[in-house]
Motif scaffolding. Structure first.
Motif, PDB file in Angstrom:
ATOM      1  N   PHE A 189     -10.422  22.413   3.781  1.00  0.00           N
ATOM      2  CA  PHE A 189     -10.594  22.182   2.683  1.00  0.00           C
ATOM      3  C   PHE A 189     -11.535  22.536   1.641  1.00  0.00           C
ATOM      4  N   ASP A 190     -12.213  22.572   0.516  1.00  0.00           N
ATOM      5  CA  ASP A 190     -13.413  22.833   0.074  1.00  0.00           C
ATOM      6  C   ASP A 190     -14.699  23.062   1.383  1.00  0.00           C
ATOM      7  N   GLY A 191     -14.107  24.095   2.304  1.00  0.00           N
ATOM      8  CA  GLY A 191     -15.278  24.546   3.382  1.00  0.00           C
ATOM      9  C   GLY A 191     -15.244  23.611   4.529  1.00  0.00           C
ATOM     10  N   HIS A 192     -14.115  22.144   4.503  1.00  0.00           N
ATOM     11  CA  HIS A 192     -14.319  21.576   5.503  1.00  0.00           C
ATOM     12  C   HIS A 192     -13.097  21.883   6.571  1.00  0.00           C
ATOM     13  N   THR A 193     -13.470  21.506   7.668  1.00  0.00           N
ATOM     14  CA  THR A 193     -12.143  21.395   8.526  1.00  0.00           C
ATOM     15  C   THR A 193     -12.261  20.230   8.729  1.00  0.00           C
ATOM     16  N   TYR A 194     -11.210  19.560  10.010  1.00  0.00           N
ATOM     17  CA  TYR A 194     -10.970  18.196   9.791  1.00  0.00           C
ATOM     18  C   TYR A 194     -10.709  17.576  11.642  1.00  0.00           C
ATOM     19  N   GLY A 195     -11.560  16.760  12.496  1.00  0.00           N
ATOM     20  CA  GLY A 195     -11.337  16.441  13.394  1.00  0.00           C
ATOM     21  C   GLY A 195     -11.177  14.989  13.421  1.00  0.00           C
ATOM     22  N   LEU A 196     -11.387  14.011  12.450  1.00  0.00           N
ATOM     23  CA  LEU A 196     -11.302  12.210  12.256  1.00  0.00           C
ATOM     24  C   LEU A 196     -10.120  11.631  12.168  1.00  0.00           C
ATOM     25  N   VAL A 197      -9.698  10.838  12.489  1.00  0.00           N
ATOM     26  CA  VAL A 197      -8.218  10.633  12.072  1.00  0.00           C
ATOM     27  C   VAL A 197      -8.376   9.973  10.263  1.00  0.00           C
ATOM     28  N   ALA A 198      -9.693   8.993  10.403  1.00  0.00           N
ATOM     29  CA  ALA A 198      -9.414   8.811   8.680  1.00  0.00           C
ATOM     30  C   ALA A 198      -8.662   9.896   6.982  1.00  0.00           C
ATOM     31  N   GLU A 256      -5.394  18.423  11.088  1.00  0.00           N
ATOM     32  CA  GLU A 256      -6.338  19.396  12.123  1.00  0.00           C
ATOM     33  C   GLU A 256      -6.606  21.233  11.371  1.00  0.00           C
ATOM     34  N   CYS A 257      -5.126  21.151  11.033  1.00  0.00           N
ATOM     35  CA  CYS A 257      -5.440  23.085  11.324  1.00  0.00           C
ATOM     36  C   CYS A 257      -5.845  23.417   9.408  1.00  0.00           C
ATOM     37  N   VAL A 258      -6.295  22.199   8.670  1.00  0.00           N
ATOM     38  CA  VAL A 258      -6.568  22.793   7.637  1.00  0.00           C
ATOM     39  C   VAL A 258      -8.445  22.798   7.078  1.00  0.00           C
ATOM     40  N   ILE A 270     -12.621  20.971  18.832  1.00  0.00           N
ATOM     41  CA  ILE A 270     -12.007  22.415  18.297  1.00  0.00           C
ATOM     42  C   ILE A 270     -12.308  23.152  16.987  1.00  0.00           C
ATOM     43  N   GLN A 271     -10.755  24.203  17.136  1.00  0.00           N
ATOM     44  CA  GLN A 271     -10.212  24.864  16.009  1.00  0.00           C
ATOM     45  C   GLN A 271      -9.498  24.952  16.400  1.00  0.00           C
ATOM     46  N   PRO A 272      -9.156  25.284  14.371  1.00  0.00           N
ATOM     47  CA  PRO A 272      -7.829  24.729  14.078  1.00  0.00           C
ATOM     48  C   PRO A 272      -7.030  26.198  14.258  1.00  0.00           C
ATOM     49  N   ASN A 273      -5.255  25.856  14.399  1.00  0.00           N
ATOM     50  CA  ASN A 273      -4.258  26.413  14.909  1.00  0.00           C
ATOM     51  C   ASN A 273      -3.588  27.144  14.016  1.00  0.00           C
ATOM     52  N   ILE A 274      -4.641  28.190  13.398  1.00  0.00           N
ATOM     53  CA  ILE A 274      -3.876  29.022  11.989  1.00  0.00           C
ATOM     54  C   ILE A 274      -3.443  30.509  12.356  1.00  0.00           C
ATOM     55  N   GLU A 275      -3.523  30.124  13.751  1.00  0.00           N
ATOM     56  CA  GLU A 275      -2.246  31.730  13.990  1.00  0.00           C
ATOM     57  C   GLU A 275      -0.962  32.354  13.143  1.00  0.00           C
ATOM     58  N   LEU A 276      -0.155  30.812  12.808  1.00  0.00           N
ATOM     59  CA  LEU A 276       1.143  30.832  12.554  1.00  0.00           C
ATOM     60  C   LEU A 276       1.270  31.195  11.099  1.00  0.00           C
ATOM     61  N   ALA A 277       0.218  30.957  10.619  1.00  0.00           N
ATOM     62  CA  ALA A 277      -0.142  30.949   8.625  1.00  0.00           C
ATOM     63  C   ALA A 277      -1.041  32.233   8.580  1.00  0.00           C
ATOM     64  N   GLY A 331      -9.752  27.829   8.574  1.00  0.00           N
ATOM     65  CA  GLY A 331      -9.177  26.734   8.150  1.00  0.00           C
ATOM     66  C   GLY A 331      -7.811  26.982   7.279  1.00  0.00           C
ATOM     67  N   VAL A 332      -6.533  26.674   7.515  1.00  0.00           N
ATOM     68  CA  VAL A 332      -5.532  27.417   6.266  1.00  0.00           C
ATOM     69  C   VAL A 332      -5.951  26.679   5.109  1.00  0.00           C
ATOM     70  N   LEU A 333      -6.193  26.811   4.868  1.00  0.00           N
ATOM     71  CA  LEU A 333      -6.603  26.515   2.692  1.00  0.00           C
ATOM     72  C   LEU A 333      -6.384  26.283   2.164  1.00  0.00           C
ATOM     73  N   VAL A 334      -6.531  24.651   1.504  1.00  0.00           N
ATOM     74  CA  VAL A 334      -5.560  24.354   0.541  1.00  0.00           C
ATOM     75  C   VAL A 334      -6.029  23.604  -0.392  1.00  0.00           C
ATOM     76  N   ASP A 335      -5.668  23.291  -2.189  1.00  0.00           N
ATOM     77  CA  ASP A 335      -6.032  22.663  -2.759  1.00  0.00           C
ATOM     78  C   ASP A 335      -5.768  21.565  -3.011  1.00  0.00           C
ATOM     79  N   GLN A 336      -6.453  20.643  -3.650  1.00  0.00           N
ATOM     80  CA  GLN A 336      -6.463  18.978  -3.752  1.00  0.00           C
ATOM     81  C   GLN A 336      -5.103  18.308  -3.330  1.00  0.00           C
ATOM     82  N   GLN A 337      -3.468  18.791  -3.658  1.00  0.00           N
ATOM     83  CA  GLN A 337      -2.511  18.573  -3.364  1.00  0.00           C
ATOM     84  C   GLN A 337      -1.880  19.090  -1.974  1.00  0.00           C
ATOM     85  N   MET A 338      -3.068  19.857  -0.995  1.00  0.00           N
ATOM     86  CA  MET A 338      -2.398  19.787   0.360  1.00  0.00           C
ATOM     87  C   MET A 338      -1.739  21.379   0.309  1.00  0.00           C
ATOM     88  N   GLN A 339      -1.274  21.703  -0.686  1.00  0.00           N
ATOM     89  CA  GLN A 339      -0.847  23.436  -1.271  1.00  0.00           C
ATOM     90  C   GLN A 339      -1.734  24.116  -0.493  1.00  0.00           C
TER      91      GLN A 339
END
Length: 415
Positions: free
Chosen positions: A288-297, A284-286, A248-255, A265-273
């Motif tokens: 953080f610290d060089g990581h993107t996410y595809g797992l639920v946890a 899955e669009c974000v 998968i690849q994050p949907n970042i076009e809108l951002a 992905g869309v870059l966020v800080d520790q508060q998800m801003q």
């Protein structure tokens, strides 16, 4: 004299995937949803459903109603407005409003982007065929259910990861012949070692799924509809449809169009801003610290952090950590976390195997602490092992062999 009614700030959420549903659940738990006028914009036309169970929907084992977790009644109960078939195409960060494909305009005080991801499509010859499909949402399942059973040619699934295997399982339960192509030497190569991969493959083959390892798709044949594929070694296979499940690849076009900082992905800080004040992102669009996410946890942890920060500013922070993964196939139980193959020469590997019972357990220790685990067949101790990892519990030398035999045996050793 009647007091003036206090106007609640508007919280607008773009996307109705599992990240948004978890965020809303967390806000309801905190009673934070009553602080906002919450609106959710969904590009889909369905209610909020559990995407993890799409293989069960495809297999005919559960209905859409059964995997729906947030229906209209739930939104009404909690005073949350949801708008379906509203794809957002523009965010005006200065005027704090979004515009949808249908030219509807929604204002916000705080905005959450939960636009998810899209499946990767390999850039190969024939990639525009009509029955080249993916497996990510309800629409994909509906398309997969239109594949004719009368045609005896197999459905080719490209990718032997979690999504590919779950798609293959659902299709074979529908009565299709299925061949899975995987470029590695074993299926679930990110989660399993060679022995566990072979055991899992044998179990899936007993269900009727066929596999070709060390195989890469080169060409999809057929002028409009798929009628075959060619592999990179020149092998030709018949096929009536192809399912891409290679990532998968994050949907970042809108951002990106909105001027938010993005990498993968869309870059966020520790508060998800995000890089823009009052705009947050999760799922899955974000990035953080060089990581993107595809797992639920980790996505659920993001949602909890964001809910707390919306309730009380900067009260929680998000951090990366290893997550466990589980295959969602009825009758087959697999859980793993960490690297399945030790990379440190000082690591200690413990293995218990019972091929007759289809049981395989592997625990990797480093410095007396659990680093990773693979469980196949009997997974009841998976959460216990994962907690030992999270807590970085030191396992004494005389207790270590008991780890692969399970919690009950281990605790007798401790006693």
């Amino acid at each position: 004299m009647r007091a003036a009614t206090q106007i609640k700030p508007g919280l607008l959420i773009v996307g109705l995937g599992m990240a948004t549903m978890k965020l809303l659940d967390e806000m309801v738990t905190l009673n934070a949803h009553k602080r906002f006028n919450i609106q959710v914009l969904s590009a889909e036309s369905e209610a909020g459903y559990n995407r993890i169970l799409l293989s069960h929907l495809l297999a005919g084992q559960q209905s859409l109603a059964q995997i729906t977790t947030h229906d209209q009644a739930w939104f009404d109960q909690h005073g949350i407005s949801v708008h379906f078939s509203q794809k957002v195409v523009q965010v005006n960060t200065q005027k704090k409003r979004v515009i949808t494909e249908s030219a509807s305009v929604f204002k916000y005080d705080k905005l959450v982007l939960a636009t998810g991801s899209q499946p990767v499509r390999l850039p190969i010859e024939g990639a525009n065929a009509q029955n080249l499909l993916t497996f990510r949402d309800v629409k994909d399942v509906q398309h997969l259910l239109t594949i004719p059973l009368q045609n005896a040619a197999p459905v080719v699934v490209v990718g032997g990861g979690l999504l590919g295997l779950e798609a293959a399982y659902g299709l074979v339960k529908q009565g299709h012949q299925v061949t899975v192509l995987h470029r590695s030497d074993r299926i679930l190569s990110q989660q399993l070692d060679s022995e566990a991969g072979r055991m899992l493959q044998n179990q899936l083959e007993s269900m009727g799924i066929r596999f070709r390892l060390h195989a890469q798709l080169a060409v999809i044949q057929g002028e409009q509809n798929v009628n075959g594929v060619i592999l990179d070694d020149g092998t030709h296979l018949e096929a009536k449809a192809v399912v891409m499940a290679v990532g998968i690849q994050p949907n970042i076009e809108l951002a990106q169009r909105s001027g938010l900082l993005c990498k993968q992905g869309v870059l966020v800080d520790q508060q998800m801003q995000t890089s823009q004040a009052d705009i947050f992102a999760l799922g899955e669009c974000v990035e953080f610290d060089g990581h993107t996410y595809g797992l639920v946890a980790p996505i659920y942890r993001q949602a909890k952090v964001l809910a707390q920060n919306l309730f009380e500013a900067h009260s929680a922070v998000f951090a990366n950590q290893i997550s466990s993964t589980q295959l969602k196939v009825s009758g087959i139980h697999v859980v793993s976390f960490g690297s399945p193959v030790p990379t440190d020469a000082n690591a200690q590997t413990l293995i218990y195997q019972d091929k007759k019972q289809g049981v395989y357990r592997k625990v990797v220790l480093l410095g007396g602490r659990v680093q990773s685990a693979v469980l196949l067949g009997q997974i009841q101790d998976a959460q216990w092992l994962f907690n030992l990892y999270l807590q970085q519990t030191i396992i004494s030398a005389h207790q270590r062999q008991a780890l692969v035999l399970g919690q009950a045996y281990y605790e007798r050793k401790v006693a």
